[in-house]
Design a protein around this motif. Sequence first.
Motif, PDB file in Angstrom:
ATOM      1  N   TYR A  90       0.843  -1.203   0.000  1.00 48.06           N
ATOM      2  CA  TYR A  90       0.000   0.000   0.000  1.00 48.06           C
ATOM      3  C   TYR A  90       0.872   1.245   0.000  1.00 48.06           C
ATOM      4  O   TYR A  90       2.073   1.201   0.279  1.00 48.06           O
ATOM      5  CB  TYR A  90      -0.927   0.007   1.214  1.00 48.06           C
ATOM      6  CG  TYR A  90      -0.204  -0.077   2.544  1.00 48.06           C
ATOM      7  CD1 TYR A  90       0.209   1.074   3.206  1.00 48.06           C
ATOM      8  CD2 TYR A  90       0.077  -1.303   3.126  1.00 48.06           C
ATOM      9  CE1 TYR A  90       0.886   1.002   4.417  1.00 48.06           C
ATOM     10  CE2 TYR A  90       0.753  -1.394   4.328  1.00 48.06           C
ATOM     11  CZ  TYR A  90       1.155  -0.239   4.978  1.00 48.06           C
ATOM     12  OH  TYR A  90       1.833  -0.318   6.161  1.00 48.06           O
ATOM     13  N   ASP A  91       0.249   2.363  -0.341  1.00 46.87           N
ATOM     14  CA  ASP A  91       0.946   3.646  -0.380  1.00 46.87           C
ATOM     15  C   ASP A  91      -0.043   4.728   0.039  1.00 46.87           C
ATOM     16  O   ASP A  91      -0.979   5.029  -0.706  1.00 46.87           O
ATOM     17  CB  ASP A  91       1.467   3.911  -1.801  1.00 46.87           C
ATOM     18  CG  ASP A  91       2.318   5.168  -1.889  1.00 46.87           C
ATOM     19  OD1 ASP A  91       3.207   5.340  -1.045  1.00 46.87           O
ATOM     20  OD2 ASP A  91       2.091   5.979  -2.807  1.00 46.87           O
ATOM     21  N   SER A  92       0.148   5.303   1.225  1.00 49.06           N
ATOM     22  CA  SER A  92      -0.755   6.324   1.745  1.00 49.06           C
ATOM     23  C   SER A  92      -0.266   7.720   1.359  1.00 49.06           C
ATOM     24  O   SER A  92       0.838   7.891   0.846  1.00 49.06           O
ATOM     25  CB  SER A  92      -0.844   6.203   3.275  1.00 49.06           C
ATOM     26  OG  SER A  92      -1.166   4.881   3.655  1.00 49.06           O
ATOM     27  N   TRP A  93      -1.087   8.738   1.615  1.00 52.78           N
ATOM     28  CA  TRP A  93      -0.737  10.114   1.282  1.00 52.78           C
ATOM     29  C   TRP A  93       0.561  10.526   1.974  1.00 52.78           C
ATOM     30  O   TRP A  93       0.741  10.315   3.161  1.00 52.78           O
ATOM     31  CB  TRP A  93      -1.858  11.066   1.709  1.00 52.78           C
ATOM     32  CG  TRP A  93      -3.121  10.947   0.914  1.00 52.78           C
ATOM     33  CD1 TRP A  93      -4.322  10.467   1.355  1.00 52.78           C
ATOM     34  CD2 TRP A  93      -3.324  11.331  -0.447  1.00 52.78           C
ATOM     35  NE1 TRP A  93      -5.250  10.524   0.353  1.00 52.78           N
ATOM     36  CE2 TRP A  93      -4.668  11.055  -0.767  1.00 52.78           C
ATOM     37  CE3 TRP A  93      -2.498  11.887  -1.430  1.00 52.78           C
ATOM     38  CZ2 TRP A  93      -5.207  11.310  -2.023  1.00 52.78           C
ATOM     39  CZ3 TRP A  93      -3.033  12.143  -2.690  1.00 52.78           C
ATOM     40  CH2 TRP A  93      -4.371  11.863  -2.976  1.00 52.78           C
ATOM     41  N   HIS A  94       1.481  11.128   1.203  1.00 49.84           N
ATOM     42  CA  HIS A  94       2.756  11.622   1.752  1.00 49.84           C
ATOM     43  C   HIS A  94       3.299  12.683   0.794  1.00 49.84           C
ATOM     44  O   HIS A  94       2.809  12.832  -0.328  1.00 49.84           O
ATOM     45  CB  HIS A  94       3.761  10.482   1.927  1.00 49.84           C
ATOM     46  CG  HIS A  94       4.118   9.774   0.655  1.00 49.84           C
ATOM     47  ND1 HIS A  94       3.268   8.883   0.028  1.00 49.84           N
ATOM     48  CD2 HIS A  94       5.234   9.833  -0.123  1.00 49.84           C
ATOM     49  CE1 HIS A  94       3.826   8.430  -1.078  1.00 49.84           C
ATOM     50  NE2 HIS A  94       5.031   8.993  -1.193  1.00 49.84           N
ATOM     51  N   ASP A  95       4.359  13.420   1.220  1.00 53.15           N
ATOM     52  CA  ASP A  95       4.812  14.556   0.399  1.00 53.15           C
ATOM     53  C   ASP A  95       6.221  14.416  -0.186  1.00 53.15           C
ATOM     54  O   ASP A  95       6.579  15.143  -1.112  1.00 53.15           O
ATOM     55  CB  ASP A  95       4.709  15.870   1.180  1.00 53.15           C
ATOM     56  CG  ASP A  95       5.558  15.905   2.441  1.00 53.15           C
ATOM     57  OD1 ASP A  95       6.583  15.201   2.517  1.00 53.15           O
ATOM     58  OD2 ASP A  95       5.202  16.662   3.366  1.00 53.15           O
ATOM     59  N   ILE A 128       7.112  18.199  -6.091  1.00 52.58           N
ATOM     60  CA  ILE A 128       7.361  17.793  -4.709  1.00 52.58           C
ATOM     61  C   ILE A 128       7.421  19.058  -3.851  1.00 52.58           C
ATOM     62  O   ILE A 128       8.055  20.042  -4.220  1.00 52.58           O
ATOM     63  CB  ILE A 128       8.697  17.039  -4.581  1.00 52.58           C
ATOM     64  CG1 ILE A 128       8.688  15.745  -5.419  1.00 52.58           C
ATOM     65  CG2 ILE A 128       9.011  16.727  -3.122  1.00 52.58           C
ATOM     66  CD1 ILE A 128       7.727  14.711  -4.955  1.00 52.58           C
ATOM     67  N   GLY A 129       6.763  19.037  -2.716  1.00 43.46           N
ATOM     68  CA  GLY A 129       6.786  20.170  -1.800  1.00 43.46           C
ATOM     69  C   GLY A 129       5.782  19.952  -0.690  1.00 43.46           C
ATOM     70  O   GLY A 129       4.906  19.076  -0.807  1.00 43.46           O
ATOM     71  N   PRO A 130       5.863  20.722   0.391  1.00 46.80           N
ATOM     72  CA  PRO A 130       4.944  20.521   1.515  1.00 46.80           C
ATOM     73  C   PRO A 130       3.489  20.806   1.168  1.00 46.80           C
ATOM     74  O   PRO A 130       2.581  20.355   1.863  1.00 46.80           O
ATOM     75  CB  PRO A 130       5.467  21.512   2.570  1.00 46.80           C
ATOM     76  CG  PRO A 130       6.216  22.544   1.787  1.00 46.80           C
ATOM     77  CD  PRO A 130       6.819  21.822   0.627  1.00 46.80           C
ATOM     78  N   LYS A 177      12.322   8.961   4.752  1.00 45.91           N
ATOM     79  CA  LYS A 177      11.342   9.494   5.701  1.00 45.91           C
ATOM     80  C   LYS A 177      10.787  10.781   5.120  1.00 45.91           C
ATOM     81  O   LYS A 177      11.419  11.832   5.194  1.00 45.91           O
ATOM     82  CB  LYS A 177      11.966   9.713   7.072  1.00 45.91           C
ATOM     83  CG  LYS A 177      12.414   8.404   7.721  1.00 45.91           C
ATOM     84  CD  LYS A 177      12.941   8.627   9.118  1.00 45.91           C
ATOM     85  CE  LYS A 177      13.347   7.307   9.771  1.00 45.91           C
ATOM     86  NZ  LYS A 177      13.863   7.478  11.133  1.00 45.91           N
ATOM     87  N   SER A 178       9.617  10.676   4.506  1.00 50.25           N
ATOM     88  CA  SER A 178       9.046  11.807   3.768  1.00 50.25           C
ATOM     89  C   SER A 178       7.759  12.254   4.420  1.00 50.25           C
ATOM     90  O   SER A 178       7.072  11.451   4.996  1.00 50.25           O
ATOM     91  CB  SER A 178       8.754  11.427   2.326  1.00 50.25           C
ATOM     92  OG  SER A 178       9.811  10.704   1.768  1.00 50.25           O
TER      93      SER A 178
END
Length: 202
Positions: free
Chosen positions: A94-99, A150-152, A201-202
Motif C-alpha cells: 500500500y501507499d498512503s498520502w505523503h509529500d 514535490i513540496g509541503p 522518511k518523507s
Amino acid sequence: CVFLKGFLSPALLGRIKGLIKNQEYYTRIDRDREGKVFAREVTLKGSDPLANLMFLLLNQKDLFDLIENVTVLEKPMQYFRSRVYEFHPNPDHYDSWHDDDEKGQTIGLSINLSPDPMEGGEFEIRSTSTQEVYKKVSGSCFGDAHIFRIGPEYEHRVLPVRGTNPRRSCAGWFCTQPDYRVEIKKMLMDPKPSHDGDVSKS
C-alpha cells in the motif's frame, strides 16, 4: 502533474523486458517524520542490472535540462535518486498520502515498467491544505511516465493494485543535490551501488 506518453523508446522497452526475470527484491517500508508507516512494497536491489540501467539512463544532463524547462524550476537539477519496485495485489502492499519533501527533492518521476496490463494502481496528487485531488493518472502503459511537483503543499499516493499482475515502476526524484557525476563514479567503483532503495522518511 504531466503525463509523458511513450517516455521510453520501443527498443529500450525490449531490453528492459529481457531483464525482467529472476530478480531479487526485498521488502521496503517507508515511515513519515513521526515514524508512522505510510507505504510498503518490494524493491529491486540496486545491484540488479535493471536498477543500474534505469539509474544511468535517468542521470543525464539533457534530461535534467528538459525537466527544468518543462517545470520552470529556479535551481538546476543535479541528480536523480531512483528505485525499481513492485506493488502486488494484496493488502500488504500500500501507499498512503505523503509529500516526499526532503533531501533537495523537487520533481517526482514514475515510469511504468509493467509489460502486462494491470488493474488499479492509479497515481493521485492533491493539495495538502484542502485535500482536493488535482490529478489522477490511470491507463498508463508499458514505457509511459509522469512527473509531478514535490513540496509541503502537495501530497501523493498510489491506489491498491487489483487483479493478478503487479504494478512495476521505476520511481524517484529529481534533486538539486548531490552532483550526479560524483554518484555515478561511486556506483561504478562500488559493487553494491548507493542507489539501493533506502527507506526515506518523507
